[in-house]
Design a protein around this motif. Structure first.
Motif, mmCIF file in Angstrom:
data_model
loop_
_atom_site.group_PDB
_atom_site.id
_atom_site.type_symbol
_atom_site.label_atom_id
_atom_site.label_comp_id
_atom_site.label_asym_id
_atom_site.label_seq_id
_atom_site.Cartn_x
_atom_site.Cartn_y
_atom_site.Cartn_z
ATOM 1 N N VAL A 95 6.871 3.715 2.705
ATOM 2 C CA VAL A 95 6.197 4.775 3.455
ATOM 3 C C VAL A 95 4.725 4.828 3.044
ATOM 4 O O VAL A 95 4.403 4.908 1.864
ATOM 5 C CB VAL A 95 6.866 6.146 3.219
ATOM 6 C CG1 VAL A 95 6.099 7.248 3.926
ATOM 7 C CG2 VAL A 95 8.312 6.128 3.705
ATOM 8 N N HIS A 96 3.877 4.751 4.050
ATOM 9 C CA HIS A 96 2.429 4.882 3.860
ATOM 10 C C HIS A 96 2.028 6.225 4.461
ATOM 11 O O HIS A 96 2.272 6.485 5.640
ATOM 12 C CB HIS A 96 1.700 3.734 4.558
ATOM 13 C CG HIS A 96 0.210 3.883 4.585
ATOM 14 N ND1 HIS A 96 -0.542 4.034 3.448
ATOM 15 C CD2 HIS A 96 -0.662 3.918 5.627
ATOM 16 C CE1 HIS A 96 -1.822 4.142 3.789
ATOM 17 N NE2 HIS A 96 -1.912 4.079 5.099
ATOM 18 N N LYS A 97 1.441 7.097 3.635
ATOM 19 C CA LYS A 97 1.032 8.426 4.086
ATOM 20 C C LYS A 97 -0.474 8.442 4.308
ATOM 21 O O LYS A 97 -1.234 7.872 3.534
ATOM 22 C CB LYS A 97 1.387 9.480 3.032
ATOM 23 C CG LYS A 97 2.873 9.595 2.778
ATOM 24 C CD LYS A 97 3.153 10.620 1.702
ATOM 25 C CE LYS A 97 4.653 10.712 1.435
ATOM 26 N NZ LYS A 97 4.957 11.730 0.424
ATOM 27 N N PHE A 98 -0.887 9.117 5.385
ATOM 28 C CA PHE A 98 -2.311 9.245 5.685
ATOM 29 C C PHE A 98 -2.523 10.494 6.533
ATOM 30 O O PHE A 98 -1.595 11.045 7.100
ATOM 31 C CB PHE A 98 -2.839 8.000 6.406
ATOM 32 C CG PHE A 98 -2.121 7.677 7.688
ATOM 33 C CD1 PHE A 98 -2.631 8.086 8.903
ATOM 34 C CD2 PHE A 98 -0.938 6.960 7.673
ATOM 35 C CE1 PHE A 98 -1.979 7.793 10.086
ATOM 36 C CE2 PHE A 98 -0.269 6.659 8.854
ATOM 37 C CZ PHE A 98 -0.793 7.075 10.058
ATOM 38 N N LYS A 99 -3.769 10.951 6.567
ATOM 39 C CA LYS A 99 -4.101 12.176 7.310
ATOM 40 C C LYS A 99 -4.823 11.842 8.607
ATOM 41 O O LYS A 99 -5.685 10.963 8.636
ATOM 42 C CB LYS A 99 -4.973 13.093 6.459
ATOM 43 C CG LYS A 99 -4.238 13.650 5.267
ATOM 44 C CD LYS A 99 -4.781 14.990 4.875
ATOM 45 C CE LYS A 99 -4.020 15.456 3.653
ATOM 46 N NZ LYS A 99 -3.343 16.678 3.844
ATOM 47 N N VAL A 100 -4.436 12.565 9.648
ATOM 48 C CA VAL A 100 -5.080 12.466 10.950
ATOM 49 C C VAL A 100 -5.329 13.890 11.428
ATOM 50 O O VAL A 100 -4.393 14.677 11.543
ATOM 51 C CB VAL A 100 -4.186 11.712 11.967
ATOM 52 C CG1 VAL A 100 -4.808 11.750 13.345
ATOM 53 C CG2 VAL A 100 -3.952 10.283 11.526
ATOM 54 N N ILE A 147 0.826 -1.208 0.000
ATOM 55 C CA ILE A 147 0.000 0.000 0.000
ATOM 56 C C ILE A 147 0.866 1.266 0.000
ATOM 57 O O ILE A 147 0.486 2.294 -0.524
ATOM 58 C CB ILE A 147 -0.972 0.010 1.206
ATOM 59 C CG1 ILE A 147 -2.070 1.046 1.021
ATOM 60 C CG2 ILE A 147 -0.253 0.225 2.508
ATOM 61 C CD1 ILE A 147 -3.165 0.967 2.075
ATOM 62 N N GLY A 148 2.048 1.166 0.586
ATOM 63 C CA GLY A 148 2.951 2.316 0.645
ATOM 64 C C GLY A 148 3.795 2.431 -0.608
ATOM 65 O O GLY A 148 3.636 1.682 -1.567
ATOM 66 N N ILE A 149 4.710 3.373 -0.561
ATOM 67 C CA ILE A 149 5.626 3.606 -1.682
ATOM 68 C C ILE A 149 7.017 3.202 -1.231
ATOM 69 O O ILE A 149 7.488 3.651 -0.182
ATOM 70 C CB ILE A 149 5.615 5.093 -2.080
ATOM 71 C CG1 ILE A 149 4.222 5.484 -2.553
ATOM 72 C CG2 ILE A 149 6.663 5.383 -3.139
ATOM 73 C CD1 ILE A 149 4.024 6.974 -2.726
ATOM 74 N N GLN A 150 7.677 2.361 -2.027
ATOM 75 C CA GLN A 150 9.038 1.961 -1.694
ATOM 76 C C GLN A 150 10.005 3.057 -2.117
ATOM 77 O O GLN A 150 9.923 3.578 -3.226
ATOM 78 C CB GLN A 150 9.409 0.646 -2.374
ATOM 79 C CG GLN A 150 10.754 0.128 -1.917
ATOM 80 C CD GLN A 150 11.066 -1.259 -2.441
ATOM 81 O OE1 GLN A 150 10.433 -1.743 -3.372
ATOM 82 N NE2 GLN A 150 12.034 -1.895 -1.829
ATOM 83 N N LYS A 151 10.909 3.406 -1.211
ATOM 84 C CA LYS A 151 11.896 4.454 -1.471
ATOM 85 C C LYS A 151 13.057 3.898 -2.277
ATOM 86 O O LYS A 151 13.240 2.700 -2.377
ATOM 87 C CB LYS A 151 12.389 5.068 -0.147
ATOM 88 C CG LYS A 151 11.287 5.777 0.602
ATOM 89 C CD LYS A 151 10.738 6.878 -0.270
ATOM 90 C CE LYS A 151 9.458 7.477 0.214
ATOM 91 N NZ LYS A 151 8.934 8.470 -0.685
ATOM 92 N N LYS A 152 13.851 4.803 -2.812
ATOM 93 C CA LYS A 152 14.998 4.418 -3.632
ATOM 94 C C LYS A 152 16.285 4.841 -2.929
ATOM 95 O O LYS A 152 16.264 5.526 -1.923
ATOM 96 C CB LYS A 152 14.902 5.085 -4.991
ATOM 97 C CG LYS A 152 13.677 4.650 -5.792
ATOM 98 C CD LYS A 152 13.639 5.329 -7.135
ATOM 99 C CE LYS A 152 12.489 5.005 -8.025
ATOM 100 N NZ LYS A 152 11.539 4.044 -7.736
ATOM 101 N N GLY A 153 17.403 4.425 -3.471
ATOM 102 C CA GLY A 153 18.700 4.836 -2.945
ATOM 103 C C GLY A 153 19.036 4.163 -1.626
ATOM 104 O O GLY A 153 18.742 2.984 -1.428
#
Length: 109
Positions: free
Chosen positions: A59-64, A46-52
């Motif tokens: 990282v999974h981003k969400f609003k609270v 569900i998250g985005i895999q980082k590079k480098g």
């Protein structure tokens, strides 16, 4: 992808840094964060895999309550292990993870 594969559940681990960040949350925010953690466990992609140098990090981003939180984790599909590494606002999030890179990689071995 599901949290279960061939009847085997994903094992979830958390770092001390992650646990301390959770301890700082109020009950209402904690409940929302736990829902997001459940979503990640159900589908780690569900998250985005980082590079480098942070290529182990997803990282999974969400609003609270109108602010964006980032949930940093590592997903090892071949072992069905999910490591919860950190959670917090975008400010200094990646800088802190880069500083902890060696420690986080050591935990995941």
């Amino acid at each position: 992808m599901s949290g279960e594969q061939s009847g085997t559940e994903i094992e979830v681990f958390s770092t001390r840094v992650f646990d301390k960040a959770l301890d700082k949350l109020d009950d209402e925010t904690l409940a929302l964060v736990e829902d997001e953690i459940d979503k990640v466990v159900e589908d780690p992609t569900i998250g985005i895999q980082k590079k480098g140098d942070l290529n182990y990090l997803w990282v999974h981003k969400f609003k609270v309550e109108g602010r964006e939180l980032l949930l940093g984790y590592s997903w090892q599909e071949n072992e069905l292990h999910l490591y919860l590494l950190n959670i917090g606002p975008h400010e200094n999030f990646y800088t802190k993870l880069k500083q902890r890179r060696k420690a986080d990689l050591k935990i995941m071995k």
